[in-house]
Every structure is written in C-alpha cells, then in structure tokens.
Design a protein around this motif. Structure first.
Motif, PDB file in Angstrom:
ATOM      1  N   SER A  52      28.266  42.788  35.137  1.00 33.27           N
ATOM      2  CA  SER A  52      28.818  44.139  35.262  1.00 33.27           C
ATOM      3  C   SER A  52      30.087  44.063  36.106  1.00 33.27           C
ATOM      4  O   SER A  52      30.325  43.092  36.818  1.00 33.27           O
ATOM      5  N   GLN A  53      30.882  45.131  36.023  1.00 33.53           N
ATOM      6  CA  GLN A  53      32.117  45.168  36.803  1.00 33.53           C
ATOM      7  C   GLN A  53      31.811  45.231  38.296  1.00 33.53           C
ATOM      8  O   GLN A  53      32.513  44.638  39.118  1.00 33.53           O
ATOM      9  N   SER A  54      30.739  45.948  38.658  1.00 34.54           N
ATOM     10  CA  SER A  54      30.409  46.060  40.082  1.00 34.54           C
ATOM     11  C   SER A  54      30.021  44.702  40.663  1.00 34.54           C
ATOM     12  O   SER A  54      30.372  44.384  41.804  1.00 34.54           O
ATOM     13  N   THR A  84      34.382  39.076  43.882  1.00 29.72           N
ATOM     14  CA  THR A  84      35.773  39.063  44.348  1.00 29.72           C
ATOM     15  C   THR A  84      35.836  39.307  45.845  1.00 29.72           C
ATOM     16  O   THR A  84      36.590  38.642  46.576  1.00 29.72           O
ATOM     17  N   ALA A 123      31.105  41.795  39.475  1.00 27.59           N
ATOM     18  CA  ALA A 123      32.354  41.032  39.536  1.00 27.59           C
ATOM     19  C   ALA A 123      33.151  41.419  40.772  1.00 27.59           C
ATOM     20  O   ALA A 123      33.737  40.554  41.447  1.00 27.59           O
ATOM     21  N   ASP A 124      33.165  42.709  41.098  1.00 25.18           N
ATOM     22  CA  ASP A 124      33.868  43.167  42.305  1.00 25.18           C
ATOM     23  C   ASP A 124      33.212  42.598  43.559  1.00 25.18           C
ATOM     24  O   ASP A 124      33.908  42.260  44.529  1.00 25.18           O
ATOM     25  N   PRO A 151      39.967  34.981  39.114  1.00 27.38           N
ATOM     26  CA  PRO A 151      38.994  35.696  38.279  1.00 27.38           C
ATOM     27  C   PRO A 151      39.080  35.353  36.788  1.00 27.38           C
ATOM     28  O   PRO A 151      38.901  36.231  35.935  1.00 27.38           O
ATOM     29  N   ALA A 164      35.949  36.415  35.024  1.00 34.21           N
ATOM     30  CA  ALA A 164      35.347  37.680  35.480  1.00 34.21           C
ATOM     31  C   ALA A 164      34.774  38.479  34.324  1.00 34.21           C
ATOM     32  O   ALA A 164      33.816  39.250  34.505  1.00 34.21           O
ATOM     33  N   HIS A 165      35.315  38.313  33.112  1.00 34.49           N
ATOM     34  CA  HIS A 165      34.826  39.085  31.966  1.00 34.49           C
ATOM     35  C   HIS A 165      33.407  38.700  31.575  1.00 34.49           C
ATOM     36  O   HIS A 165      32.750  39.419  30.823  1.00 34.49           O
ATOM     37  N   ALA A 193      26.396  37.447  40.503  1.00 34.61           N
ATOM     38  CA  ALA A 193      27.521  37.382  39.562  1.00 34.61           C
ATOM     39  C   ALA A 193      27.933  35.941  39.307  1.00 34.61           C
ATOM     40  O   ALA A 193      28.108  35.519  38.151  1.00 34.61           O
TER      41      ALA A 193
END
Length: 634
Positions: free
Chosen positions: A278-280, A286, A282-283, A270, A273-274, A320
């Motif tokens: 959004s974080q969702s 992953t 990126a998740d 990752p 990943a930044h 993403a």
C-alpha cells in the motif's frame, strides 16, 4: 558453577513464545525482587555483576543453563526455548551470532548481527495485557521471542502490526542505552510490572512506567491477510511461500535471499515502491530509510544509518520492505531476471561501505539459483577483467559445519581434491602443483571449520612452516583456464559436503599417536621372510635394503596418519647431511606407480595396506598371529 544454586521458593511456567528477558521480569515481579537480584540468584550473572549480557538471549551455556534450571525448576529444553537457540538453523542472523567461524558447536559470542533486535523490542499491547487468566492478570502476558527478530512486524494472534515505541515517552520499547549490551533495561530499578516501560528519560524521575499493555490500537494497525500470511511464512523460514517441507539449510538459504534482496531494494529506493502492499506502507519505509540514527539491530556506529544490509526502524516499514522482497522472489524466473536486472542497473558501486555484509552473505548463504542470477547480473553491471592469478580468499566461509577438523588428513585424498580441481580444468595425475593444491585445501578445510588462521591450520595438520610459505600454488583456484569463471565458494561447499559424508576418522589423534613411529626391523624381517628370494635386500649393510626399509616405513606411516610420506619420522630431518636416505624412485616403486616395477616391490605394495590396518586395529583377542597376503604379522 562455583557454588550450588538454591531453588527459588516459587517459580513460573514460561508462556508460549516467551523470551528470557520477559520471563525474568515476570518472575521478579511475582517474587517482589529487583531483576538484578533474580539474575544473580538464577546464575545468569556473577554475584558482582551489575547487568546480564545481551548474548544470554542467544543461548544459555552449560553452567548458566544448569543454574537457571536448578533455581527455576525448568527443564533444559524449556529454558533454551526462551532464547534464539532453536532458530539457529533457520534464521540467518541467529546462525551468524551463534556459529560464526567457531565450528561445530553453537556458542554465544560478542557479535550482534544486523536483523536481530538487540537495542529494543517491538511489542503487541494485547499480548502484554495477557489472556485474562489469574496469573496473567497479576503479572501480565509474555514478551515474545519473535518480537526480537527484526523480520517480525505483526502479531499473528491479534492480527495487528507490532508497536515500536512507548506511547508515553516516545522511545523504542525496552531500549538499551549507550554502549551497553545488556539483557534488559534498568535491572536495578524497584520492581515494576512487566508490561511497564522501563525507559529512563530523566534520571531524577526514574523509569517512564507507562503501561505498554494499554496502548490504543487503531484501524491502521491491522495488516492485510497477505501480510499476515507473509509473516507466518517468515516465522517458518519460508519466504518463497512453498507449502512443502524444507530442510533447515534450504530455509536458511531462502531467508538469506530475502535479506540480500532487501539490501538491494534499500540501496535503490524508491525504485521498487510500486510493489509495496500500500502507499501508506511505502511512505513508512521512506520515512524509516530517511530516519537519522542507527537501525534497531546495530550498536553505536557512525555508518549505522547508512548501511543497506540492516533492518529498518518501524514494523510498518519492515512490512513494506520484506513484502516487496518476497513479491520479487516469488516471480517466475523470467520475471525475476527482468526485475533483478532493473534493480541492479541502478545500484551503487560494489565497494561502497554501505553494502555492509551483503556480498559476503550472498556468496556464503544464498540459495544457488538466486546467487547465480545476482552474480551474473553484477558481472554485467560491473564488468572486470579476468585475472590469470587471483589469491585465494583468506577465509572460505561455510555454513554446514557437520565435520570436525580432526577428520581432515594432512594429505588430502586425490578424489577429494578433484571435486574442486576437475571443474577448474586441472588434469588428473600427480604433480608438484597438485600436491601443493591438496595441502592448501586441507588447510582451508580446517580453517573454515575452526576460524583459525591459515598458518595455524597448517601447523594443526603438521605441515612444516617452510611449506606454508609457498601458498602461491593456490592462486589458480578462483578464476583460471580458458577464461572460464568458477564459483569457488560453491565448489568448496560441495567439497565440505563430501567430507561430511565420509566415515569418521580422527586423524589428529593418529598424528599424535604415531608421531615417532618407524617400522621395526623385526617386522620387516618377518615380511621379507615370506619372499625368500629377496631376503638379501634387507640384510645388514645393504644400502638398497636400507632405502627400501625407510621407504616402506614412510609409506606405512603415511597410511597410519593420513600425512605425506615426506614427513615420516624416518626421513626427518630431510635431507641428512645432504644425502637423502630414500629417493623418490623407491617410493614410486612401492606405491605401484611404475608399471615396470620389480615383483618384490609389487609384493611390498600389496602387503602395505594390510600391515597398516593391523597396526591401527590390533587383535588383542586373537589366539594366533594374522596372516595377510602370505605374511605373518605379530
């Protein structure tokens, strides 16, 4: 076609953006037929076939296209729009599937590149529900062609992420099972509504049958405006976000940049990943990267889930990955260099099998700037000694196939060869080494456009097998001279562009037409008669006159066929009983390469091009013989 195909009693007009498999499902539903029956009647498969091959999605070939249009009352343009054919110039995986190494004409092959969805398809429930019209209320909305591209993650019309799985059975939508490479799932099943799930989880119960058009959408299914804008650009092959018009090749190159960078991101995840929207998301990426099993666009493969150059499973994970790639590509050049340096500093070794076709795609299809930046950083990350002899690659791959192998002469013009030899530091002039290089480049030009082996390319050009064994002459072409590196692929692309710009000449037909041509004695006599003081040189029994005749004949044949004079029929087999019929000195005199050559050689040298041109384009309507340079030629 083996038999005429009858027009169907009723048909449908294709919906905007619809794909071939969806059209067949809707039409079969309207006619209350099993899809397999319609596929056979429409000529998409033979009468004894049990499923249509998935390559029909790539394009419809001549016979299938004619039969399909005859039975459905559809125009050829409308029929091909149901396939990937219109995207061959803009979407790299489509070009890989249709062009490959075959040459000028697209053709569906048994190759399914990554980043093409061939085992399942994403979908938008709202699109499948239809627009409310009577015809779509009965037979549903379209299964869209764009959903089959692995770079498609959102529906632009309904501003939602695409779904990947059936909400009832949990399997990827319209999933092709096992080793099958079929156009559609369960074509033998009794007629289902086109929007119903056709996945079979229990053979005794048959297809799942859930209505995909009724899948519930939530707030999480709404992509941001930035992601929708990215999706719009990707569908137009513009990942860099330019608003100006792009030629197809530029769009192709830039999409390749995006997919190569996506492989670098996957290999180092990752790390970036930044940069995800959004974080969702990126998740989601992953989860997709850690998901077991092959990617949607890969067939049964033990390394499928480990390849970094492939697509990922979900629409959100795809959003993403491509959004991160696009954000990096759109950085200013100094920022791009810093980010690429940071990524490449963490990548695994270049020979890791998980890279798949990443480096091939980079060298072959990426834009020049991106390719240069990445290759420069790779050289710093994985330094290697500069070899003095590196064999030329077995295949020099090109994407522009705008010339025909017939247009390649066996004796490559020196100005063509210098496009590659000059940047590598080769001096101008003639030498055995440069002659061998020109032979090799001619063979590689044929090889690159046809995909045949190097030996077969030499045979096609008429190069003797004994000459083909001396490929060592070509080793200096990749990296040589004073420690300077050269991008052979870029130079070769420049050469092919130059070849494509030349006037069309069918050298293959000329080699066949003049395979046994020799200079008639009567023609030479007429030529000599216009130079009275040297008639004795062509008299019977004159050894020097015979050498001049053979040499002049060989050079004329060389002009006629675009081949080396050494291969002229007059000189075969060479040597004759250990004594050559013509020596290089005579040829050099006739070519004008000796500044001190005698006037008679100058005269023949000047006559040669006009005489060859008259043979190539005889004036059948001319009332009198042609006079060229004072020579009467009948």
């Amino acid at each position: 076609m083996r038999h005429p195909f009858e027009q169907l009693p009723r048909s449908l007009s294709p919906l905007p953006g619809e794909d071939l498999h969806g059209f067949v499902l809707r039409l079969a539903h309207r006619l209350d037929l099993k899809p397999i029956v319609l596929l056979r009647h429409a000529g998409l498969i033979g009468q004894g076939s049990h499923s249509a091959p998935a390559r029909r999605m790539f394009m419809l070939e001549k016979d299938e296209l004619a039969a399909f249009c005859a039975t459905t009352s559809m125009s050829p343009q409308a029929a091909q729009s149901l396939t990937f054919m219109p995207l061959v110039d803009s979407y790299p995986p489509v070009a890989a599937a249709l062009l490959g190494l075959r040459g000028l004409s697209p053709a569906p092959r048994g190759i399914f590149p990554v980043w093409l969805l061939t085992t399942s398809t994403r979908y938008c429930p709202s699109c499948l529900a239809g627009d409310g019209s009577a015809i779509q209320q009965r037979h549903g909305g379209p299964w869209k062609l764009a959903w089959r591209l692995a770079a498609t993650f959102a529906c632009m019309e309904h501003r939602s992420f695409l779904r990947t799985t059936c909400p009832a059975c949990g399997l990827p939508a319209q999933r092709i099972r096992g080793n099958s490479r079929s156009l559609m799932v369960e074509p033998h099943a009794d007629p289902l509504h086109p929007s119903q799930c056709r996945n079979v989880t229990d053979p005794e119960r048959g297809p799942c049958g859930a209505r995909l058009a009724t899948a519930h959408l939530t707030d999480n299914d709404n992509p941001s405006d930035d992601l929708l804008n990215l999706q719009h650009r990707l569908l137009r092959a513009r990942p860099y976000g330019t608003s100006s018009s792009l030629d197809p090749l530029a769009g192709h190159n830039r999409m390749t940049d995006l997919l190569v960078l996506a492989a670098l991101i996957r290999a180092t995840w990752p790390l970036t990943a930044h940069r995800a929207p959004s974080q969702s998301l990126a998740d989601a990426l992953t989860h997709d990267i850690g998901r077991p099993g092959p990617a949607p666009s890969l067939r049964i493969s033990t390394t499928a889930q480990k390849r970094w150059d492939s697509d990922v499973f979900s629409a959100r994970g795809t959003a993403a990955l491509l959004a991160i790639s696009a954000r990096i590509l759109n950085l200013s050049l100094p920022e791009l260099r810093l980010e690429l340096r940071r990524i490449i500093a963490e990548i695994p070794p270049l020979d890791d099998a998980a890279w798949g076709h990443t480096w091939l795609n980079l060298r072959r299809d990426s834009s020049p700037l991106f390719r240069h930046e990445v290759l420069q950083l790779l050289d710093q990350r994985f330094p290697r000694p500069l070899p003095t002899h590196v064999p030329l690659p077995g295949f020099l791959l090109i994407r522009r196939r705008s010339y025909s192998p017939k247009a390649i002469p066996q004796s490559l013009p020196e100005e063509w060869a210098e496009i590659i030899t000059a940047p590598l530091g080769h001096t101008s002039g003639r030498s055995p080494g440069k002659t061998a290089i020109r032979r090799g480049l001619a063979a590689h030009l044929v090889q690159a456009v046809t995909g045949m082996s190097l030996n077969d390319a030499g045979t096609y050009l008429g190069i003797p097998p004994t000459w083909m064994a001396a490929w060592g002459r070509f080793r200096p072409l990749e990296e040589r001279l004073h420690g300077h590196r050269a991008d052979l692929f870029a130079l070769f692309q420049r050469l092919t562009d130059h070849v494509a710009e030349q006037p069309t000449v069918d050298y293959a037909a000329r080699r066949k037409r003049f395979a046994n041509w020799t200079l008639p004695e009567s023609d030479l006599q007429r030529i000599v008669e216009n130079y009275p003081s040297r008639r004795r040189l062509s008299a019977d029994g004159s050894q020097r006159g015979a050498r001049i005749r053979v040499g002049f004949s060989a050079l004329v044949w060389s002009r006629l066929t675009g081949s080396e004079w050494r291969l002229a029929p007059d000189l075969q087999p060479l040597p004759v009983e250990g004594v050559a019929m013509v020596d290089a000195g005579v040829i050099h005199q006739l070519q004008g390469r000796n500044p001190d050559h005698q006037p008679f050689y100058t005269y023949l040298h000047n006559v040669l091009p006009d005489y060859a041109a008259e043979i190539l384009e005889p004036r059948h309507d001319a009332p009198s013989p042609k006079v060229a340079n004072g020579v009467t030629i009948l």
